[in-house]
Design a protein around this motif. Structure first.
Motif, PDB file in Angstrom:
ATOM      1  N   VAL A  81      50.525  52.038 -39.980  1.00 22.02           N
ATOM      2  CA  VAL A  81      49.486  52.316 -38.989  1.00 22.02           C
ATOM      3  C   VAL A  81      48.160  52.553 -39.693  1.00 22.02           C
ATOM      4  O   VAL A  81      48.061  53.383 -40.590  1.00 22.02           O
ATOM      5  N   SER A  82      47.133  51.842 -39.264  1.00 21.65           N
ATOM      6  CA  SER A  82      45.777  52.060 -39.761  1.00 21.65           C
ATOM      7  C   SER A  82      45.180  53.300 -39.103  1.00 21.65           C
ATOM      8  O   SER A  82      45.491  53.626 -37.952  1.00 21.65           O
ATOM      9  N   ARG A  83      44.298  53.981 -39.832  1.00 22.48           N
ATOM     10  CA  ARG A  83      43.600  55.131 -39.263  1.00 22.48           C
ATOM     11  C   ARG A  83      42.367  54.713 -38.456  1.00 22.48           C
ATOM     12  O   ARG A  83      41.621  55.571 -37.958  1.00 22.48           O
ATOM     13  N   ALA A  84      42.165  53.425 -38.315  1.00 21.14           N
ATOM     14  CA  ALA A  84      41.030  52.927 -37.533  1.00 21.14           C
ATOM     15  C   ALA A  84      41.187  53.328 -36.061  1.00 21.14           C
ATOM     16  O   ALA A  84      42.277  53.686 -35.604  1.00 21.14           O
ATOM     17  N   ALA A  85      40.088  53.239 -35.337  1.00 22.36           N
ATOM     18  CA  ALA A  85      40.136  53.546 -33.900  1.00 22.36           C
ATOM     19  C   ALA A  85      41.157  52.637 -33.216  1.00 22.36           C
ATOM     20  O   ALA A  85      41.272  51.452 -33.529  1.00 22.36           O
ATOM     21  N   PRO A  86      41.915  53.177 -32.266  1.00 23.18           N
ATOM     22  CA  PRO A  86      42.983  52.408 -31.632  1.00 23.18           C
ATOM     23  C   PRO A  86      42.487  51.542 -30.476  1.00 23.18           C
ATOM     24  O   PRO A  86      41.381  51.724 -29.958  1.00 23.18           O
ATOM     25  N   ILE A  87      43.360  50.612 -30.084  1.00 20.89           N
ATOM     26  CA  ILE A  87      43.212  49.924 -28.804  1.00 20.89           C
ATOM     27  C   ILE A  87      43.921  50.772 -27.753  1.00 20.89           C
ATOM     28  O   ILE A  87      45.039  51.245 -27.988  1.00 20.89           O
ATOM     29  N   LEU A  88      43.306  50.980 -26.613  1.00 20.34           N
ATOM     30  CA  LEU A  88      43.946  51.703 -25.522  1.00 20.34           C
ATOM     31  C   LEU A  88      44.471  50.716 -24.496  1.00 20.34           C
ATOM     32  O   LEU A  88      43.738  49.832 -24.051  1.00 20.34           O
ATOM     33  N   LEU A  89      45.730  50.859 -24.142  1.00 22.24           N
ATOM     34  CA  LEU A  89      46.332  50.072 -23.066  1.00 22.24           C
ATOM     35  C   LEU A  89      46.723  51.050 -21.977  1.00 22.24           C
ATOM     36  O   LEU A  89      47.622  51.876 -22.156  1.00 22.24           O
ATOM     37  N   GLY A  90      46.009  50.997 -20.851  1.00 21.82           N
ATOM     38  CA  GLY A  90      46.254  51.945 -19.771  1.00 21.82           C
ATOM     39  C   GLY A  90      46.622  51.222 -18.490  1.00 21.82           C
ATOM     40  O   GLY A  90      46.033  50.196 -18.155  1.00 21.82           O
ATOM     41  N   HIS A  91      47.596  51.776 -17.770  1.00 22.55           N
ATOM     42  CA  HIS A  91      48.047  51.177 -16.509  1.00 22.55           C
ATOM     43  C   HIS A  91      47.730  52.115 -15.356  1.00 22.55           C
ATOM     44  O   HIS A  91      48.031  53.304 -15.410  1.00 22.55           O
ATOM     45  N   SER A  92      47.120  51.576 -14.313  1.00 21.00           N
ATOM     46  CA  SER A  92      46.875  52.300 -13.074  1.00 21.00           C
ATOM     47  C   SER A  92      46.001  53.534 -13.348  1.00 21.00           C
ATOM     48  O   SER A  92      44.881  53.393 -13.838  1.00 21.00           O
ATOM     49  N   ALA A  93      46.489  54.751 -13.079  1.00 19.69           N
ATOM     50  CA  ALA A  93      45.706  55.939 -13.432  1.00 19.69           C
ATOM     51  C   ALA A  93      45.463  56.012 -14.930  1.00 19.69           C
ATOM     52  O   ALA A  93      44.436  56.534 -15.377  1.00 19.69           O
ATOM     53  N   GLY A  94      46.401  55.477 -15.730  1.00 21.88           N
ATOM     54  CA  GLY A  94      46.181  55.421 -17.179  1.00 21.88           C
ATOM     55  C   GLY A  94      45.060  54.472 -17.556  1.00 21.88           C
ATOM     56  O   GLY A  94      44.373  54.684 -18.565  1.00 21.88           O
ATOM     57  N   GLY A  95      44.855  53.429 -16.763  1.00 22.38           N
ATOM     58  CA  GLY A  95      43.710  52.548 -16.980  1.00 22.38           C
ATOM     59  C   GLY A  95      42.411  53.277 -16.725  1.00 22.38           C
ATOM     60  O   GLY A  95      41.424  53.094 -17.459  1.00 22.38           O
ATOM     61  N   HIS A  96      42.401  54.125 -15.695  1.00 16.57           N
ATOM     62  CA  HIS A  96      41.223  54.961 -15.459  1.00 16.57           C
ATOM     63  C   HIS A  96      40.958  55.866 -16.654  1.00 16.57           C
ATOM     64  O   HIS A  96      39.831  55.954 -17.145  1.00 16.57           O
TER      65      HIS A  96
END
Length: 265
Positions: free
Chosen positions: A117-132
């Motif tokens: 795992v890189s310490r770089a900023a992550p990609i966020l994958l959010g669904h529904s309320a998680g997308g918000h």
């Protein structure tokens, strides 16, 4: 596609490789999954689950999605957070939890899964309320996020309140409607936080019965007009849960869009 689109919510998944804590509360944790294959350390994909911010929905239902992402070569963290119906959930705890988790998970995951795992900023994958929540973090703490893949997101809290999505879910989250707690909407509603500079892809099924696709169409149009780096992928015939189901026809496109965000960095 499964006969019942909700089947993915209770489908068993392999156990995570590690669980790490980003705070002292039992829900301030994340499940980690190792990426399949070999190669250099990769940026983390942080999965922000949905469930209209309510306590009865937790990160477990994103297990099949997270396992599939790991099998595709992505290191994954399924972040948990306090939710409405729990002490400390809703405003502001739900928001501070996700902000803290996203900021701290790359280092926690890099330590827990060394070399993967890189310490770089992550990609966020959010669904529904998680997308918000993913878009909220990108708008308010952009340095902690490399990109957002928002699947059927609740992108407009004011409109979701007016439509009474999931029977008062937004009012439960923020403690009232836009006229009662306007400052909270101003601080947390993606519609009011544009432009969002973080590269964002919104995916939405045309047949979504939980979060109408029209909300994403309107939001993305407004966000683009305001100067956001955002695009919309609408999937004909797809409903709300197909976007997080690795067995659905939509899944290959979800992977393609996630890779496109990775390739930008």
């Amino acid at each position: 596609m499964p006969a019942d689109p909700r089947a993915v919510l209770t489908r068993p998944a392999p156990r995570p490789d590690r669980t790490v804590a980003y705070g002292d509360h039992p829900d301030q944790v994340a499940d980690l999954r190792r990426p399949a294959g070999t190669g250099p350390a990769r940026p983390l994909v942080v999965v922000v689950h949905g469930g209209f911010w309510r306590a009865e929905y937790d990160r477990q239902h994103t297990g099949p999605l997270a396992a599939a992402l790991a099998a595709a070569g992505h290191p994954v963290a399924q972040v948990e957070y306090r939710r409405t119906g729990q002490p400390g959930g809703g405003w502001p705890g739900t928001f501070t939890d996700v902000l803290t988790g996203v900021a701290e998970l790359p280092a926690l995951a890099a330590d827990a899964l060394p070399g993967q795992v890189s310490r770089a900023a992550p990609i966020l994958l959010g669904h529904s309320a998680g997308g918000h929540l993913a878009m909220y973090v990108a708008a308010t703490a952009p340095a902690t996020v490399a990109g957002v893949l928002a699947l059927a997101p609740v992108a407009d809290l004011g409109e979701a309140y007016r439509r009474d999505l999931d029977g008062g879910a937004v009012a439960a989250l923020l403690g009232g409607g836009p006229t009662e707690v306007p400052d909270r909407y101003a601080a947390t509603d993606p519609r009011m936080l544009v432009p969002i500079r973080t590269r964002t892809v919104v995916m939405h099924g045309s047949e979504d019965q939980q979060v109408p696709a029209e909300m994403s169409r309107d939001f993305v149009a407004d966000a683009r007009a305001a100067g956001s780096d955002i695009s919309l992928v609408e999937l004909p015939g797809c409903e709300h849960f197909g976007l997080i189901d690795p067995e659905s026809p939509a899944w290959p496109q979800v992977l393609v869009m996630l890779r496109s965000l990775h390739d930008d960095h």
